[in-house]
Motif scaffolding. Structure first.
Motif, PDB file in Angstrom:
ATOM      1  N   ARG A  16     -29.990  46.926   1.749  1.00 41.56           N
ATOM      2  CA  ARG A  16     -30.691  45.888   0.984  1.00 41.56           C
ATOM      3  C   ARG A  16     -30.180  44.543   1.460  1.00 41.56           C
ATOM      4  NH1 ARG A  16     -32.799  47.547  -4.504  1.00 41.56           N
ATOM      5  NH2 ARG A  16     -32.594  45.311  -4.736  1.00 41.56           N
ATOM      6  N   ALA A  17     -30.973  43.933   2.343  1.00 37.46           N
ATOM      7  CA  ALA A  17     -30.528  42.694   2.973  1.00 37.46           C
ATOM      8  C   ALA A  17     -30.631  41.520   2.007  1.00 37.46           C
ATOM      9  CB  ALA A  17     -31.346  42.426   4.222  1.00 37.46           C
TER      10      ALA A  17
ATOM     11  N   LEU B 285     -36.775  37.212  -4.029  1.00 34.30           N
ATOM     12  CA  LEU B 285     -37.134  37.858  -2.774  1.00 34.30           C
ATOM     13  C   LEU B 285     -36.197  39.032  -2.481  1.00 34.30           C
ATOM     14  CD1 LEU B 285     -39.078  37.571  -0.368  1.00 34.30           C
ATOM     15  CD2 LEU B 285     -37.295  36.271   0.779  1.00 34.30           C
ATOM     16  N   GLU B 286     -36.817  40.167  -2.155  1.00 36.15           N
ATOM     17  CA  GLU B 286     -36.032  41.352  -1.799  1.00 36.15           C
ATOM     18  C   GLU B 286     -36.496  41.871  -0.449  1.00 36.15           C
ATOM     19  OE1 GLU B 286     -36.292  44.256  -4.874  1.00 36.15           O
ATOM     20  OE2 GLU B 286     -35.449  42.906  -6.387  1.00 36.15           O
TER      21      GLU B 286
ATOM     22  N   GLY C  72     -23.105  30.865   4.693  1.00 36.53           N
ATOM     23  CA  GLY C  72     -22.607  32.188   4.347  1.00 36.53           C
ATOM     24  C   GLY C  72     -22.136  32.847   5.615  1.00 36.53           C
ATOM     25  N   GLU C  73     -21.341  33.916   5.444  1.00 38.65           N
ATOM     26  CA  GLU C  73     -20.843  34.550   6.662  1.00 38.65           C
ATOM     27  C   GLU C  73     -21.890  35.485   7.240  1.00 38.65           C
ATOM     28  OE1 GLU C  73     -17.430  37.286   5.492  1.00 38.65           O
ATOM     29  OE2 GLU C  73     -17.909  36.273   3.624  1.00 38.65           O
ATOM     30  N   SER C  74     -21.577  36.047   8.421  1.00 39.58           N
ATOM     31  CA  SER C  74     -22.531  36.918   9.105  1.00 39.58           C
ATOM     32  C   SER C  74     -22.951  38.065   8.204  1.00 39.58           C
ATOM     33  CB  SER C  74     -21.893  37.479  10.371  1.00 39.58           C
ATOM     34  OG  SER C  74     -21.448  36.430  11.176  1.00 39.58           O
ATOM     35  N   GLY C  75     -24.229  38.355   8.211  1.00 40.33           N
ATOM     36  CA  GLY C  75     -24.722  39.495   7.462  1.00 40.33           C
ATOM     37  C   GLY C  75     -25.003  39.215   6.007  1.00 40.33           C
ATOM     38  N   CYS C  76     -24.963  37.931   5.595  1.00 41.83           N
ATOM     39  CA  CYS C  76     -25.187  37.642   4.184  1.00 41.83           C
ATOM     40  C   CYS C  76     -26.666  37.501   3.864  1.00 41.83           C
ATOM     41  CB  CYS C  76     -24.432  36.386   3.767  1.00 41.83           C
ATOM     42  SG  CYS C  76     -25.160  34.883   4.417  1.00 41.83           S
TER      43      CYS C  76
ATOM     44  N   TYR D 153     -24.026  35.215  -0.354  1.00 39.02           N
ATOM     45  CA  TYR D 153     -23.076  36.281  -0.093  1.00 39.02           C
ATOM     46  C   TYR D 153     -23.760  37.612  -0.335  1.00 39.02           C
ATOM     47  CZ  TYR D 153     -18.810  39.017  -0.013  1.00 39.02           C
ATOM     48  OH  TYR D 153     -17.861  39.944   0.323  1.00 39.02           O
ATOM     49  N   LEU D 154     -23.744  38.480   0.644  1.00 43.56           N
ATOM     50  CA  LEU D 154     -24.312  39.827   0.527  1.00 43.56           C
ATOM     51  C   LEU D 154     -25.734  39.848  -0.053  1.00 43.56           C
ATOM     52  CD1 LEU D 154     -21.803  42.553  -0.624  1.00 43.56           C
ATOM     53  CD2 LEU D 154     -22.999  42.313   1.533  1.00 43.56           C
ATOM     54  N   GLY D 155     -26.599  39.059   0.508  1.00 45.10           N
ATOM     55  CA  GLY D 155     -27.992  39.113   0.091  1.00 45.10           C
ATOM     56  C   GLY D 155     -28.282  38.465  -1.245  1.00 45.10           C
ATOM     57  N   ARG D 156     -27.327  37.691  -1.767  1.00 45.18           N
ATOM     58  CA  ARG D 156     -27.567  36.970  -3.016  1.00 45.18           C
ATOM     59  C   ARG D 156     -27.119  35.527  -2.868  1.00 45.18           C
ATOM     60  NH1 ARG D 156     -28.289  40.626  -7.278  1.00 45.18           N
ATOM     61  NH2 ARG D 156     -27.472  42.669  -6.763  1.00 45.18           N
ATOM     62  N   ILE D 157     -27.728  34.657  -3.690  1.00 41.16           N
ATOM     63  CA  ILE D 157     -27.264  33.284  -3.719  1.00 41.16           C
ATOM     64  C   ILE D 157     -26.138  33.211  -4.745  1.00 41.16           C
ATOM     65  CG2 ILE D 157     -27.889  30.942  -4.429  1.00 41.16           C
ATOM     66  CD1 ILE D 157     -30.650  31.504  -3.235  1.00 41.16           C
ATOM     67  N   VAL D 158     -24.981  32.661  -4.367  1.00 39.19           N
ATOM     68  CA  VAL D 158     -23.906  32.581  -5.345  1.00 39.19           C
ATOM     69  C   VAL D 158     -23.784  31.177  -5.936  1.00 39.19           C
ATOM     70  CG1 VAL D 158     -22.596  34.511  -4.396  1.00 39.19           C
ATOM     71  CG2 VAL D 158     -22.147  32.218  -3.549  1.00 39.19           C
ATOM     72  N   GLU D 159     -24.164  30.170  -5.151  1.00 39.94           N
ATOM     73  CA  GLU D 159     -24.047  28.822  -5.699  1.00 39.94           C
ATOM     74  C   GLU D 159     -25.038  27.912  -5.015  1.00 39.94           C
ATOM     75  OE1 GLU D 159     -20.066  27.425  -5.869  1.00 39.94           O
ATOM     76  OE2 GLU D 159     -20.599  25.546  -6.875  1.00 39.94           O
TER      77      GLU D 159
END
Lengths: 388, 328
Positions: A68-69, A56-57, A87-91, A281-287
């Protein structure tokens, strides 16, 4: 850590002697002596996912450039479980939730990927529907319902609580106003609202924050949705009320077998409520992994840093709380490679800042996007010494 | 609710009493008035009859006494509908103002309804289609509408109407109906004359209210409850009109109280330009001639309208917003 004791739900705004409450056998509200039924274990796989999100983009064209959210977010919401998104705000947590309902605020829009809903009525490809289409409106509220962060502002101040719940019922279930009103009162009773009749006739400003959030939950549950999305429902509430609302959500899952996507930035809430967790984190899944995986065996440096930054009772008081170095990059700039590399203590120069890490498996149901765990590199790196 | 209305009524009467004292004091303060002119005119004629007239006038209006006694004599006449006498027009104030006040009210309320009727849909469209071409066009027209002076706009509309529509501009009636008894034909003739002042008076406030409506709705649309409504499957049209618009009407309703006197003063200039027998020109002339009873009565009537307008606005607000209702 899971299943830690939460305060029993007998707050000041919930008198213990409330006859209507006790007569309801299938009430969602917490009752003394009702053991929480263990959720039915379903083997994990793509098949039992009620909601599948793929690549999803979401973009927000602004005057300062395109934000790019979401940059290719992929995950499944398992049926009958609580999936936490932290996640933190804006992720991009809230944007993900809004994308699923196609209610992203203008000028944001979905630019790629797919969202598939598997409900009783079959499979629906949500990204294929126009946001204003009748089919999309039918899904909202009936298949996927949402609870918002601010109970103070998420209810319309000029209509009564009852009318606002009945509105959803009138859209999806019945055309009979009287029936819709009865259903609204019934829902308020089920979420443990004291004096549901009076609450239905009152306006949002006449209720406390916790009561408004109960009303929101009643509204969300009024049409028996398949998926419930809770976007930081307890952030604006005090701890006692938060515990009550979490208890209520747990009961919703246990009794209705509802699938819940729970967005939060509180690791404590995740530990109390969720079965599976996604860290963004920043519009991506890290874990992604089970709660136990994440709390006892976190892989991604960001997840580890998040866990270390939780203040704990019993630790050395003089020691400063650990923080993650740096801050979230400006959303208008694009970070090459792994989005976390500028703040990552273990970043590999020449690698983390050039290529986006692919998915690697860290265990059953536990996946991580990090170069530290990419196949060929695994042997070269050792686990960091400190505990998480 | 009744208690609220009663309490407000008492406040209103007190306000009006203060306003009447102040306005009378200010009007009476400078030396000379239409009444003293009348007396000196009578004195120059001489004769026994006029001496008696002068004495009667002095007695009736308390000319040689303090302004407070004069005020008392004037205000006590209000109980039996005597508002004093106009010495420049030689007519009782009562018969002068009622028809004019009626026409002023008709024009003002008509203009306000036009302004509301246009500004709400235009503002909603502007807000929901922000930065689109129609929104930009509406915005430009709004700024022109707010900026243009009313007398100029009145002249422009008059010129256009006279040249291109062949309309008979100025006044309330065509000459053949001027003194004719009321009939359907006279009524339609009145409407044909009324649209020009209505358009001119409504233009400024329509432009302003559209702007207010747009800004307010944009603000409300950012509220979480609008998202909540969308999230439960409400159609976009209903989201706007049922959930958002009702929450953005407050300033428009409040204008009912505040634009009322503004409309009446704007109407004065327009009425002078368009030669309409409304209250505005009368007030201006009475002030110029120091015709104190006419001026005082009109000021008091306008204050009464302002106070009543505000009260009605407050009542309307309690209808659209329950938070105010409970606060009382």
């Amino acid at each position: 850590m899971r299943g830690t004791v939460t305060p029993r739900v007998t707050g000041p705004d919930r008198p213990p002697t409330e006859p209507e409450n006790r007569t309801m056998s299938q009430s969602y509200a917490a009752e003394e002596g009702t053991p929480a039924a263990a959720p039915v274990e379903v083997p994990h796989g793509a098949g039992d996912a009620v909601l599948s999100i793929r690549d999803l983009e979401v973009e927000f064209p602004t005057q300062l450039g395109v934000v790019r959210a979401l940059n290719g977010v992929t995950f499944d919401v398992p049926r009958g479980k609580v999936l936490g998104i932290v996640g933190e705000s804006g992720c991009g947590k809230s944007v993900t939730a809004r994308a699923i309902l196609q209610i992203i605020e203008k000028p944001g829009r979905i630019t790629g990927g797919s969202i598939t809903l598997r409900s009783v009525g079959g499979e629906t490809e949500i990204t294929g529907l126009s946001p204003d289409s009748a089919r999309m409106r039918e899904l909202r509220g009936r298949e996927i319902a949402m609870i918002f962060q601010e109970p103070m502002s998420s209810l319309n101040p000029v209509y009564t609580i009852g009318a606002q719940i009945a509105e959803a019922v009138l859209i999806h279930q019945t055309r009979n106003r009287e029936e819709a009103h009865k259903r609204a009162v019934e829902m308020l009773r089920q979420v443990g609202m004291p004096h549901p009749e009076a609450a239905a006739a009152s306006y949002p400003h006449q209720l406390s924050g916790g009561m408004r959030q109960r009303a929101m939950i009643a509204m969300a549950l009024s049409c028996n949705p398949t998926v419930l999305i809770a976007d930081e429902p307890t952030t604006a509430l005090d701890v006692t009320t938060e515990a009550q609302i979490l208890e209520l959500i747990r009961n919703v899952r246990d009794r209705a077998g509802m699938s819940i996507m729970f967005i939060t930035h509180s690791m404590g809430v995740v530990a109390q409520l969720c079965e599976e967790v996604i860290v963004m984190y920043l519009g991506r899944i890290v874990e992604r992994g089970s709660v136990d995986d994440l709390f006892y065996d976190p892989k991604h440096p960001y997840t580890r840093a998040l866990l270390r930054s939780i203040p704990r009772i019993g630790r050395n008081r003089k020691a400063p709380l650990e923080v993650i170095e740096g801050s979230v990059p400006d959303p208008h700039t694009r970070v090459a490679g792994c989005p976390f590399h500028p703040r990552c203590p273990e970043a590999i120069p020449g690698r983390c800042d050039t290529t986006v890490p692919a998915l690697s498996t860290a265990g059953p149901g536990h996946t991580v996007h990090c170069h530290l765990y990419q196949g060929d590199d695994e042997t070269g790196r050792t686990e960091p010494g400190e505990d998480a | 609710m009744l208690i609220v209305v009663a309490r407000r009524a008492v406040y209103m009467i007190v306000t009006l009493a203060v306003v009447s004292v102040l306005s009378f004091a200010i009007i009476a303060a400078p030396p000379g008035s239409a009444l003293s002119q009348k007396i000196s005119q009578l004195q120059s004629q001489g004769g026994e009859v006029t001496e008696a007239q002068i004495a009667a006038l002095k007695e009736q209006y308390g000319v040689d006494e303090s302004w407070f006694t004069q005020y008392g004599k004037w205000i006590s006449g209000f109980w039996h509908g005597d508002f004093g006498f106009s010495f420049t027009l030689n007519e009782p104030v009562g018969s002068l103002i009622w028809s004019r006040l009626g026409l002023s009210l008709l024009l003002s309320i008509g203009a306000l309804l036009i302004a509301w009727g246009l500004s709400i849909p235009l503002g909603v469209y502007s807000a929901t289609h922000r930065r689109s071409l129609p929104d930009n066009v509406i915005t430009v027209i709004q700024f022109v509408g707010v900026a243009i002076p009313e007398f100029l706009f009145a002249l422009v509309v008059m010129t256009l109407a006279a040249n291109y529509l062949g309309a008979d501009v100025g006044g309330l009636f065509s000459s053949q109906y001027e003194n004719a008894p009321w009939s359907w034909a006279k009524f339609t003739d009145l409407l044909e004359h009324l649209w020009i002042p209505l358009v001119v008076i409504a233009a400024g406030s329509t432009a302003w209210l559209t702007r207010v409506m747009r800004a307010n709705l944009l603000d409300v649309l950012n509220n979480q409850y609008v998202q909540t409504a969308r999230a439960k499957g409400v159609s976009e049209r209903k989201v706007i009109w049922k959930h958002a618009v009702r929450n953005s009407l407050h300033p428009l309703v409040m204008t009912f109280g505040t634009t009322f006197p503004v409309l009446i003063s704007g109407e004065a200039i327009v009425s002078i330009v368009l030669n309409l027998p409304t209250i505005g020109p009368l007030l201006v002339n009475s002030l110029l001639n120091k015709d104190m009873y006419v001026a005082g009565t009109i000021l008091l009537m306008l204050s009464a309208l302002l106070v009543i307008g505000n009260f009605v606005a407050d009542l309307l607000l309690t209808v659209i917003d329950p938070r105010i209702r409970v606060g009382e």
